[in-house]
Motif scaffolding. Structure first.
Motif, mmCIF file in Angstrom:
data_model
loop_
_atom_site.group_PDB
_atom_site.id
_atom_site.type_symbol
_atom_site.label_atom_id
_atom_site.label_comp_id
_atom_site.label_asym_id
_atom_site.label_seq_id
_atom_site.Cartn_x
_atom_site.Cartn_y
_atom_site.Cartn_z
ATOM 1 N N ALA A 92 -6.421 3.105 -4.601
ATOM 2 C CA ALA A 92 -6.722 4.546 -4.784
ATOM 3 C C ALA A 92 -5.814 5.348 -5.358
ATOM 4 N N ALA A 93 -4.277 4.913 -5.121
ATOM 5 C CA ALA A 93 -3.293 5.531 -5.635
ATOM 6 C C ALA A 93 -3.016 5.337 -7.056
ATOM 7 N N LEU A 94 -3.369 4.196 -7.310
ATOM 8 C CA LEU A 94 -3.228 3.762 -9.065
ATOM 9 C C LEU A 94 -4.264 4.401 -9.688
ATOM 10 N N ILE A 95 -5.466 4.473 -9.383
ATOM 11 C CA ILE A 95 -6.628 5.411 -10.163
ATOM 12 C C ILE A 95 -6.089 6.905 -10.259
ATOM 13 N N ALA A 96 -5.694 7.464 -8.951
ATOM 14 C CA ALA A 96 -5.167 8.831 -8.888
ATOM 15 C C ALA A 96 -4.000 8.994 -10.061
ATOM 16 N N ALA A 97 -3.159 7.977 -10.049
ATOM 17 C CA ALA A 97 -1.921 8.293 -10.875
ATOM 18 C C ALA A 97 -2.581 8.015 -12.286
ATOM 19 N N GLN A 108 0.868 17.390 -16.834
ATOM 20 C CA GLN A 108 1.070 18.019 -15.807
ATOM 21 C C GLN A 108 1.247 19.651 -16.097
ATOM 22 N N GLU A 109 1.050 20.337 -14.989
ATOM 23 C CA GLU A 109 1.394 22.008 -15.212
ATOM 24 C C GLU A 109 2.803 22.205 -15.553
ATOM 25 N N GLU A 110 3.823 21.372 -15.371
ATOM 26 C CA GLU A 110 5.121 21.996 -15.541
ATOM 27 C C GLU A 110 5.306 21.456 -16.966
ATOM 28 N N PHE A 111 4.427 20.520 -17.568
ATOM 29 C CA PHE A 111 4.832 20.051 -18.791
ATOM 30 C C PHE A 111 3.866 20.891 -19.822
ATOM 31 N N LEU A 139 -0.542 16.785 -9.548
ATOM 32 C CA LEU A 139 -0.834 15.619 -8.785
ATOM 33 C C LEU A 139 0.096 14.873 -7.867
ATOM 34 N N TYR A 140 1.361 14.816 -8.735
ATOM 35 C CA TYR A 140 2.610 14.032 -7.910
ATOM 36 C C TYR A 140 3.076 14.763 -6.698
ATOM 37 N N SER A 141 3.025 16.065 -6.678
ATOM 38 C CA SER A 141 3.493 16.863 -5.461
ATOM 39 C C SER A 141 2.445 17.279 -4.732
ATOM 40 N N SER A 142 1.228 16.981 -5.074
ATOM 41 C CA SER A 142 0.128 17.553 -3.871
ATOM 42 C C SER A 142 0.081 16.712 -2.630
ATOM 43 N N TRP A 143 -0.386 17.670 -1.699
ATOM 44 C CA TRP A 143 -0.263 17.152 -0.380
ATOM 45 C C TRP A 143 -0.927 15.749 -0.051
ATOM 46 N N TRP A 144 -2.317 15.887 -0.804
ATOM 47 C CA TRP A 144 -3.274 14.536 -0.681
ATOM 48 C C TRP A 144 -2.678 13.388 -1.193
ATOM 49 N N PHE A 145 -1.918 13.310 -2.401
ATOM 50 C CA PHE A 145 -1.302 12.349 -3.153
ATOM 51 C C PHE A 145 -0.086 11.796 -2.315
#
Length: 539
Positions: free
Chosen positions: A79-84, A92-95, A125-131
């Motif tokens: 699940a983590a690999l698919i999300a990543a 990502q938003e910052e880029f 994604l990478y700073s989201s609470w669920w990830f």
């Protein structure tokens, strides 16, 4: 917690399949691993009691059993690999390189899939609470899996004795039975096992030859390395461990560096863009099918400054130089724990200056002026008392329902409205667009024309401070140690069980059974001891 006493006198924990001391199957628990249904004993975890297989009464027991499952851990990782992977589809938003809010940017740039990408939260994604929660659950699964297996395995291996129950010996995968084996032959076997680096333990004539027990801990060393890597990933959430920002800096521009709390500034002194020479014999073969030039170097020559003293709102800060250098791909400029990396570029994408020339209809020259897009100067003096004033300036010109507007503040398609006044004219208006000047008055006496334009390049730079990298390195090193530990060494044991005139010998290993068989065969060569048989093959 119930205790089970074996006939050998050893006290076993509830759920134990094979006695930790003598190895005799405990009848009440054989249904767990099916040892009552097969000839060869199931030696997984030495038949010791695992909490997840024994206690399932309370909520804590059920939670422990859930996270101790390897399948659960694998699905969490998948699940983590698919999300990543989904998070890499769009920036990502910052880029994102846009002044539009994210709610509009992803939909306008990427359509329906971009809208779904944003609404599902993959833009951060990478700073989201669920990830982060998903990563934490993987860590919890690793910890529980390790404890659930390591503790009973360690206890079983620590308690094992040289003298084992006859049932245990006879039901090993490798087993042979011989008669009239002399003491000399037995000693010869032991000496040969010693030469193969087996550690010999003796108890009342019974022998345990063992080597490479440490290899059994390889998977758990792997888990420790992975847990450290996951902890490092979670630590990156905190600014004191990791900060990262993206900034576009134009040639000649000085801007505050993001994520540095406005304490550091950077000036883009010059951007260098180089391509491979098609005439160079070294590159001709590789470049012959390339339609466009292939870049060989993206380089930003930059100077980093630090604010001197306190920051006073409304005033330009006083800056002092910290460092300067060339920022290239994978060659950052570093200072005070920060690193600046070359990431992107917009080649000759913005107007820096536009030079104009003015003259009368009869060809009388009035001189010229240069408009700098980064300066606020809006009035320019010409010869013979004429003057040009910029009335409206649109850095990125567009027409909207409300009229002329600017899509952004960056001068990528400037639109300029001039007003010219002089001693013999009241005012004449002109409009600059797409490197040409259009007169807005029908009967104009002045002509404006574009003499030259200067385009500049914007450098995309990543500003990063990362103290989590040593933890990633430590975790990776520990993980590789565990891989080598379990891959290149094998835990091998040989039991010698004398019983009157009978001589029983058994062997077990966690992997590479062929190698163990060869070692036993070499050790009994030239004796009357029968070679061990693989009882698994007969089933």
């Amino acid at each position: 917690m119930n205790k089970i006493k074996c006939e050998c006198g050893h006290i076993n924990h509830e759920g134990t399949v094979l006695c930790e001391a003598c190895g005799k199957p405990i009848k009440e628990n054989q249904h767990i691993d099916g040892n009552d249904q097969q000839k060869v004993l199931e030696m997984r975890y030495e038949g010791s009691a695992r909490r997840s297989k024994t206690y399932k009464r309370t909520f804590i027991d059920k939670t422990w059993a859930f996270f101790s499952s390897v399948k659960v851990g694998v699905w969490l990782i998948v699940a983590a690999l698919i999300a990543a992977a989904i998070g890499t589809l769009y920036p990502q938003e910052e880029f994102k390189n846009s002044v539009l809010p994210s709610s509009q940017f992803y939909e306008e740039q990427y359509g329906l899939t971009g809208k779904i990408f944003y609404q599902l939260g993959f833009h951060n994604l990478y700073s989201s609470w669920w990830f982060i929660t998903l990563i934490a659950l993987i860590g919890i699964s690793l910890v529980i899996c390790s404890i659930d297996r390591f503790v009973p395995l360690h206890r079983a291996l620590k308690n094992q004795k040289a003298k084992r129950h006859e049932v245990f010996v006879r039901r090993q995968r490798f087993f042979s039975e011989s008669e009239n084996v002399t003491e000399d032959e037995k000693n010869k076997l032991i000496e040969r096992l010693k030469k193969k680096r087996y550690k010999i333990t003796e108890d009342d004539g019974h022998i345990l030859a063992e080597k490479n027990r440490f290899s059994r801990w390889g998977p758990y060393v792997n888990h420790i390395g992975l847990i450290i890597i996951l902890i490092a990933g979670i630590l990156r959430m905190f600014d004191f461990m990791h900060t990262e920002g993206y900034i576009w800096v134009r040639e000649g521009e000085t801007k505050v560096l993001p994520t540095t709390e406005q304490q550091y500034y950077i000036k883009n002194d010059k951007f260098i863009y180089e391509t491979y020479d098609r005439n160079d014999e070294r590159f001709q073969e590789a470049l012959k099918n390339e339609e466009f030039d292939v870049p060989s170097n993206f380089q930003t020559n930059a100077t980093v400054y630090k604010v001197k003293g306190d920051i006073i709102p409304g005033q330009e800060p006083e800056l002092e130089k910290v460092t300067s250098g060339s920022i290239r791909l994978n060659e950052p400029v570093t200072f005070d724990g920060y690193g600046i990396y070359q990431s992107g570029t917009q080649l000759k994408s913005e107007y820096k200056t536009i030079s104009f020339n003015a003259e009368t209809n009869n060809g009388n020259g009035l001189g010229g002026f240069k408009f700098d897009t980064n300066k606020d100067k809006r009035i320019f003096k010409l010869d013979q008392g004429y003057q040009v004033e910029i009335k409206d300036y649109y850095p990125q010109f567009e027409i909207t329902e409300e009229g002329p507007s600017s899509f952004s503040k960056y001068p990528r398609n400037p639109g300029i409205i001039f007003e010219v006044t002089g001693p013999d004219i009241e005012k004449e208006r002109f409009f600059y667009i797409d490197e040409s000047v259009i007169a807005l008055n029908d009967n104009h006496t002045i002509n404006l024309s574009v003499e030259d334009t200067e385009l500049i390049t914007a450098s995309g730079l990543i500003v990063k401070k990362d103290y989590s990298l040593p933890f990633f390195l430590i975790g990776a090193v520990i993980f590789m140690i565990g891989v080598a530990q379990g891959l290149y060494w094998h835990h091998r044991r040989v039991w010698i069980h004398p019983k009157g005139e009978q001589f029983l010998i058994a062997g077990h290993t966690n992997k590479n059974w062929f190698g163990l068989k060869n070692e036993i065969e070499a050790s009994i060569e030239g004796t009357s001891i029968n070679m061990v048989n693989d009882q698994q093959e007969k089933i």
